[in-house]
Design an enzyme around this catalytic site. Structure first.
Site, short mmCIF file in Angstrom:
data_model
loop_
_atom_site.label_atom_id
_atom_site.label_comp_id
_atom_site.label_asym_id
_atom_site.label_seq_id
_atom_site.Cartn_x
_atom_site.Cartn_y
_atom_site.Cartn_z
NE ARG A 124 -4.02 -1.90 1.95
CZ ARG A 124 -3.85 -2.97 2.78
NH1 ARG A 124 -3.07 -2.98 3.92
NH2 ARG A 124 -4.73 -4.04 2.74
CE LYS A 146 -0.35 13.96 -14.28
NZ LYS A 146 -0.67 14.30 -15.68
CD GLU A 188 7.86 17.19 -22.85
OE1 GLU A 188 6.93 18.06 -22.53
OE2 GLU A 188 7.42 16.22 -23.40
CE LYS A 230 5.73 17.75 -14.56
NZ LYS A 230 5.70 16.27 -15.35
CD GLU A 240 -3.32 17.29 -16.44
OE1 GLU A 240 -2.54 16.29 -16.02
OE2 GLU A 240 -3.69 17.10 -17.45
NE ARG A 244 0.77 17.75 -13.49
CZ ARG A 244 1.11 16.82 -12.59
NH1 ARG A 244 0.67 16.75 -11.27
NH2 ARG A 244 2.09 15.92 -12.79
CG ASN A 248 -1.66 18.49 -21.00
OD1 ASN A 248 -0.92 17.74 -20.65
ND2 ASN A 248 -2.98 18.53 -20.17
CG HIS A 251 2.12 17.03 -24.62
ND1 HIS A 251 2.91 17.92 -24.51
CD2 HIS A 251 2.62 15.98 -23.88
CE1 HIS A 251 4.16 17.80 -23.76
NE2 HIS A 251 4.18 16.43 -23.43
CG HIS A 255 0.08 12.67 -26.21
ND1 HIS A 255 -0.79 13.13 -25.01
CD2 HIS A 255 0.99 12.24 -25.86
CE1 HIS A 255 0.01 12.96 -24.12
NE2 HIS A 255 1.25 12.62 -24.52
CG HIS A 267 6.69 12.25 -25.52
ND1 HIS A 267 5.47 12.16 -25.50
CD2 HIS A 267 6.93 13.35 -24.40
CE1 HIS A 267 4.69 13.31 -25.07
NE2 HIS A 267 5.80 13.79 -24.14
#
Ligand SMILES: NC(=O)c1ccc[n+]([C@@H]2O[C@H](COP(=O)([O-])OP(=O)(O)OC[C@H]3O[C@@H](n4cnc5c(N)ncnc54)[C@H](O)[C@@H]3O)[C@@H](O)[C@H]2O)c1
Ligand SMILES: [Zn+2]
Length: 365
Positions: A124, A146, A188, A230, A240, A244, A248, A251, A255, A267
């Site tokens: 956990r 993340k 980035e 960031k 987000e 946030r 993107n 993106h 993407h 990417h």
């Protein structure tokens, strides 16, 4: 908030944790891991490319402080899976790792996301220390908490928020990062300049040659500023719900291009093209001044990154792929668009702007 400590490394306050950046910091990883997340068991997770170069000295240093187990996955996105997660957690259970375990992620974003997810779920949740070795992982993946894995249905679909105990960045490790990945990571960094800091954008442009050669001084400057940008955004909006989303930029179309290319585009390469196309959208709908896309494209070209949609990727297929995006809201596709170099538009719309298909087709044409 940046401070320089005794060894000339910098320390950035990212909220719940610190990001330490230095040249040669890897010789001091073990001491800093133990200070931030003391444990009985240390589990180092890496991949075969990074592990071959950097894992052994770390294992030796850590063994002075506790029990160490090291696991290597094969390099590459294809291994960021639940299957790898199951094998790692099974091995840790078989190895007798209890709750008194700290996971150390040593590698690029693939290792960081996977090892972070192992730590988020093992018993956990146990602490993770991120030691990113690719430029993308240093300025993006290791900051923000993340973690996750890919599934057959798409990338990063199963995961958790699990902030690290500390992030340790040795910019000297960039010397062995393949040049294509250095360039992709720079996309980035350029994005961070566009969304938040015009001076930083100019500095990346001026320092491009040194950054592409992974010179430690230039790399440390760049990584530090990107991490500041960031982490400030993530602190303001950890889940987000608004700000946030500005991260993107590039993106939504990026993407889609990445997906339609069957992931043949890296990417960062896809995001570079996405930024140019989305900046054109911003110009067409009148939120950014003319010339914004051209300015971004010029820096990307100098970094030898692509700026145009590859002809093999059909505009209709790319448009279709934007609808798969997690950012699609109630069916409508939204974009994070710049208001120029150094700022974002659409605060009153939670930083996500709907753009009609006709206009997207135009910029893709
Ligand atoms: N969690 C987040 O917020 C977040 C953000 C952005 C990206 N990501 C994830 O990051 C991943 C991409 O990260 P990446 O570009 O680092 O890919 P990666 O981890 O696959 O690394 C790229 C390649 O470089 C090698 N490598 C890494 N560091 C090296 C070094 N110092 N020397 C030699 N080789 C080295 C790796 O073995 C790999 O072959 C994706 O899975 C993406 O989803 C996550
Ligand atoms: Zn990205």
């Amino acid at each position: 908030m940046t401070g320089a400590d005794r060894e000339g490394s910098r320390s950035i306050d990212a909220g719940e944790y610190r990001v330490i950046i230095g040249a040669g910091l890897r010789y001091d990883y073990a001491r800093r891991i133990v200070a931030a997340a003391p444990a009985y068991n240390y589990v180092v997770i890496t991949d075969d490319m990074v592990g071959a170069r950097y894992a052994e000295p770390l294992g030796v240093d850590l063994a002075r402080h506790g029990r160490v187990s090291s696991y290597r996955i094969p390099a590459g996105e294809a291994h960021k899976t639940r299957d790898s997660w199951a094998r790692l957690t099974d091995s840790m259970l078989a190895g007798g790792c209890g709750r008194d375990t700290t996971v150390v992620a040593l590698g690029g974003g693939v290792v960081g996301d996977l090892a972070g997810f192992v730590a988020a779920t093992y018993m956990r949740g146990v602490p993770v220390v991120q030691c990113p070795t690719s430029l993308l992982a240093m300025i993006d993946a290791s900051v923000g908490g993340k973690t996750g894995v890919d599934t057959g249905a798409g990338k990063n679909l199963v995961g958790a928020f699990h902030p690290p105990a500390v992030v340790l960045i040795d910019v000297e490790t960039l010397a062995t990062l393949p040049p294509a990945h250095r360039r992709a990571g720079l996309a980035e960094a350029i994005k961070h300049g566009v969304i938040a800091d015009a001076d930083y954008f100019e500095r990346i442009d001026a320092d491009l040659a040194e950054l592409l050669e992974a010179r430690p001084a230039a790399a440390a400057e760049c990584v530090a500023r990107s991490v500041e940008i960031k982490s400030a955004i993530v602190r303001a909006d950890p889940r987000e719900r608004g700000l946030r989303r500005t991260l993107n930029f590039g993106h939504t179309l990026g993407h889609a291009l990445e997906h339609v290319s069957g992931y043949a585009l890296l990417h960062g390469e896809a995001i570079g093209i996405g930024m140019v196309l989305e900046a054109r959208l911003a110009e067409r709908i009148g939120v950014a001044p003319a010339g914004t896309a051209e300015r971004i494209g010029a820096v990307l070209r100098r970094a030898a990154l692509p700026v145009e949609r590859p002809r093999s990727l059909a505009p209709e297929a790319v448009l279709e792929a934007t609808r798969l995006d997690k950012k699609a809201r109630g069916g409508a596709v939204t974009y994070a668009l710049p208001s120029g170099i150094g700022g974002m538009a659409g605060e009153e719309r939670d930083w996500s702007i709907e753009v009609g298909d006709a206009l997207v087709r135009e910029v893709l044409a």
